[in-house]
Design an enzyme around this catalytic site. Structure first.
Site, PDB file in Angstrom:
ATOM      1  N   ASP A   1       3.321  20.103 -31.807  1.00  0.00           N
ATOM      2  CA  ASP A   1       2.416  20.916 -32.455  1.00  0.00           C
ATOM      3  C   ASP A   1       2.816  22.292 -32.143  1.00  0.00           C
ATOM      4  OD1 ASP A   1       0.313  21.395 -34.349  1.00  0.00           O
ATOM      5  OD2 ASP A   1      -1.193  20.971 -32.815  1.00  0.00           O
TER       6      ASP A   1
ATOM      7  N   HIS B   1      -8.433  26.445 -36.474  1.00  0.00           N
ATOM      8  CA  HIS B   1      -8.694  25.712 -35.265  1.00  0.00           C
ATOM      9  C   HIS B   1      -9.806  25.705 -34.595  1.00  0.00           C
ATOM     10  CE1 HIS B   1      -4.135  26.262 -35.344  1.00  0.00           C
ATOM     11  NE2 HIS B   1      -4.305  24.959 -35.741  1.00  0.00           N
ATOM     12  N   GLY B   2     -10.587  24.719 -33.997  1.00  0.00           N
ATOM     13  CA  GLY B   2     -11.770  24.691 -33.312  1.00  0.00           C
ATOM     14  C   GLY B   2     -12.773  24.105 -34.345  1.00  0.00           C
TER      15      GLY B   2
ATOM     16  N   HIS C   1      -4.013  22.299 -41.278  1.00  0.00           N
ATOM     17  CA  HIS C   1      -4.368  22.478 -40.117  1.00  0.00           C
ATOM     18  C   HIS C   1      -5.846  22.751 -39.934  1.00  0.00           C
ATOM     19  CE1 HIS C   1      -0.685  23.254 -37.471  1.00  0.00           C
ATOM     20  NE2 HIS C   1      -0.191  22.926 -38.888  1.00  0.00           N
ATOM     21  N   GLY C   2      -6.398  22.742 -38.670  1.00  0.00           N
ATOM     22  CA  GLY C   2      -7.880  22.700 -38.249  1.00  0.00           C
ATOM     23  C   GLY C   2      -8.653  21.655 -38.898  1.00  0.00           C
TER      24      GLY C   2
ATOM     25  N   SER D   1     -10.727  19.709 -37.820  1.00  0.00           N
ATOM     26  CA  SER D   1     -12.040  19.136 -37.208  1.00  0.00           C
ATOM     27  C   SER D   1     -13.260  19.773 -37.973  1.00  0.00           C
ATOM     28  CB  SER D   1     -12.135  19.741 -35.724  1.00  0.00           C
ATOM     29  OG  SER D   1     -11.181  19.000 -34.922  1.00  0.00           O
TER      30      SER D   1
ATOM     31  N   ASN E   1      -4.269  17.959 -39.564  1.00  0.00           N
ATOM     32  CA  ASN E   1      -4.108  18.056 -37.904  1.00  0.00           C
ATOM     33  C   ASN E   1      -5.576  17.913 -37.505  1.00  0.00           C
ATOM     34  OD1 ASN E   1      -1.482  18.263 -38.245  1.00  0.00           O
ATOM     35  ND2 ASN E   1      -1.201  20.253 -37.233  1.00  0.00           N
ATOM     36  N   VAL E   2      -5.878  17.149 -36.509  1.00  0.00           N
ATOM     37  CA  VAL E   2      -7.110  17.126 -36.024  1.00  0.00           C
ATOM     38  C   VAL E   2      -6.897  17.065 -34.535  1.00  0.00           C
ATOM     39  CG1 VAL E   2      -9.601  15.651 -35.865  1.00  0.00           C
ATOM     40  CG2 VAL E   2      -7.832  15.623 -37.970  1.00  0.00           C
ATOM     41  N   ALA E   3      -7.673  17.823 -33.811  1.00  0.00           N
ATOM     42  CA  ALA E   3      -7.664  18.081 -32.479  1.00  0.00           C
ATOM     43  C   ALA E   3      -8.858  18.211 -31.752  1.00  0.00           C
ATOM     44  CB  ALA E   3      -6.594  19.179 -31.783  1.00  0.00           C
TER      45      ALA E   3
HETATM   46  P1  13P Z   1      -8.553  21.210 -35.041  1.00  0.00           P
HETATM   47  O1  13P Z   1      -8.637  21.503 -33.339  1.00  0.00           O
HETATM   48  O2  13P Z   1      -9.397  22.227 -35.544  1.00  0.00           O
HETATM   49  O3  13P Z   1      -8.841  19.961 -35.360  1.00  0.00           O
HETATM   50  O4  13P Z   1      -7.140  21.687 -35.302  1.00  0.00           O
HETATM   51  C1  13P Z   1      -6.207  21.007 -35.010  1.00  0.00           C
HETATM   52  C2  13P Z   1      -4.703  21.724 -35.534  1.00  0.00           C
HETATM   53  O5  13P Z   1      -4.813  22.092 -36.675  1.00  0.00           O
HETATM   54  C3  13P Z   1      -3.673  21.466 -34.686  1.00  0.00           C
HETATM   55  O6  13P Z   1      -2.498  21.938 -34.952  1.00  0.00           O
END
Ligand code: 13P
Length: 284
Positions: free
Chosen positions: A82, A180-181, A208-209, A211, A230-232
Site C-alpha cells: 500500500d 483514510h481513517g 481508498h478509505g 472504513s 482498501n480497508v484498514a
Molecule cells: P481506511 O483506513 O480508511 O480504511 O483506508 C484504507 C486505505 O485506503 C489504505 O490505502
C-alpha cells in the site's frame, strides 16, 4: 494456489461489476483471518501491508506468510504494498514476492507523478507485478502519511485518462472524496466524478478509505467502476477491541492465544462483511 498478480482479479471485477476487498494486515493472525474469510466465502482477496508494516515485520516475513496462506488456499490471493513513495522499498517487496505494489507520488506535480509511476511500471513488467498509482490526493491518515482535508484534491477525469495512457499503470486510485481513517460525518463522495473517470479510463479503479463508508455508498461506487476497496482502520479497530475485551474480563491473561483467537475471529467476521459489501462472495 500460488499468489497471483492483482491485475487479473481486478480486471475480472471491473468487467463483472463487483469489487475486491484489499485488507491491511499487521500481524500473522490478521493475515490468517482475512485469508480464512476469503476461503470460507470463495472470494478473491488482496492482502495489503503498509510501508510501516514492512518496516515492522520485514517484507520477506510478510511475503512468506502470505505465500503459505495462499498455497493452502483455493481462492486467488494477491499480496499488495500500500502507499509507497520509495522506489527501493517497492523493489525490495517485489523481490520478496509481492505481486502488486502502489507507487504513491500523488504529492508530486502531474509530470513527476507520471515519471515515478512509469519507472515502477517498467521495473514491474518483467515479473508481472500489478502497479497502482494515485491521482489527486486522498485525505486523512494512513500509516505515517498525513494529508490535511484541505489539501485533499479530487482527481480530474481528463488527467486520469492522460495519466493512464502515459504511464501504462494497471490500476488507478483517483481521489473522489473518500478519506483514510474514520469519518467524522458521512463521507462526501463525488459519484458523478467516479462515473466520468470510469467512462474515460477502462482499467480497474481503486476506492481508498474504505472504513466507515455507508453500505449504499459503497454499492454505488462499485456500480460506477470501483473494482478494489482498501480497508484498514475499521479492521484494526475490530481486532484491537476484541483483545481489549479479553483483558477487560481477565487483566491477568498472559497466553497470547487466548486474546489472539477472539481477535482473529472478530476480524474474520468483519472481513466477510466487507466482502459481502464488495459483491465478491462466490467470485473466486
Ligand atoms: P481506511 O483506513 O480508511 O480504511 O483506508 C484504507 C486505505 O485506503 C489504505 O490505502
Amino acid at each position: 494456489m500460488a499468489l497471483v498478480s492483482s491485475t487479473p482479479l481486478l480486471r475480472k471485477a471491473r468487467a463483472e461489476g463487483y469489487c475486491v476487498g484489499a485488507f491491511n494486515v499487521h500481524t500473522l493472525e490478521m493475515l490468517q483471518a482475512v485469508v480464512e474469510a476469503a476461503e470460507e466465502t470463495k472470494s478473491p482477496l488482496i492482502i495489503q501491508s503498509t510501508v510501516g508494516t514492512v518496516k515492522h515485520l520485514g517484507a520477506d516475513y510478510i511475503a512468506a506468510a502470505a505465500t503459505v496462506a495462499s498455497n493452502r488456499s483455493s481462492v486467488p490471493i494477491a499480496l499488495h504494498l500500500d502507499h509507497c513513495s520509495d522506489f527501493g522499498i517497492i523493489m525490495q517487496c517485489i523481490r520478496a514476492g509481492y505481486t502488486s505494489v502502489m507507487i504513491d507520488a500523488s504529492h508530486d506535480p502531474f509530470d513527476k507523478n507520471v515519471a515515478a509511476t512509469r519507472k515502477v511500471v517498467e521495473a514491474a513488467a518483467a515479473v508481472g507485478v500489478n502497479v497502482e498509482a494515485e491521482l489527486g490526493r486522498v485525505g486523512g491518515v494512513e500509516d505515517d502519511i498525513v494529508v490535511d482535508e484541505r489539501d485533499a484534491l479530487l482527481a480530474d477525469p481528463d488527467e486520469c485518462a492522460k495519466f493512464v495512457e502515459l504511464t501504462g499503470v494497471h490500476t488507478l486510485a483517483p481521489a473522489i472524496g473518500t478519506a483514510h481513517g474514520i469519518y467524522k460525518g458521512d463521507p462526501n463522495i463525488d459519484f458523478d466524478r467516479i462515473g466520468r473517470i470510469a467512462s474515460k479510463v477502462s482499467i480497474p479503479l481503486v476506492l481508498h478509505g474504505g472504513s466507515g463508508i455507508p453500505e449504499n455508498q459503497v454499492r454505488k461506487a462499485v456500480s460506477l467502476g470501483m473494482s478494489k476497496m482498501n480497508v484498514a482502520t475499521e479492521l484494526r479497530i475490530v481486532f484491537s477491541d476484541a483483545i481489549k475485551e479479553v483483558f477487560a474480563a481477565n487483566p491477568e491473561e498472559n497466553d497470547p492465544r487466548k486474546y489472539m483467537v477472539p481477535a482473529k475471529l472478530a476480524l474474520k467476521a468483519a472481513a466477510i462483511e466487507k466482502m459481502r459489501l464488495c459483491g465478491s462472495i462466490g467470485k473466486a
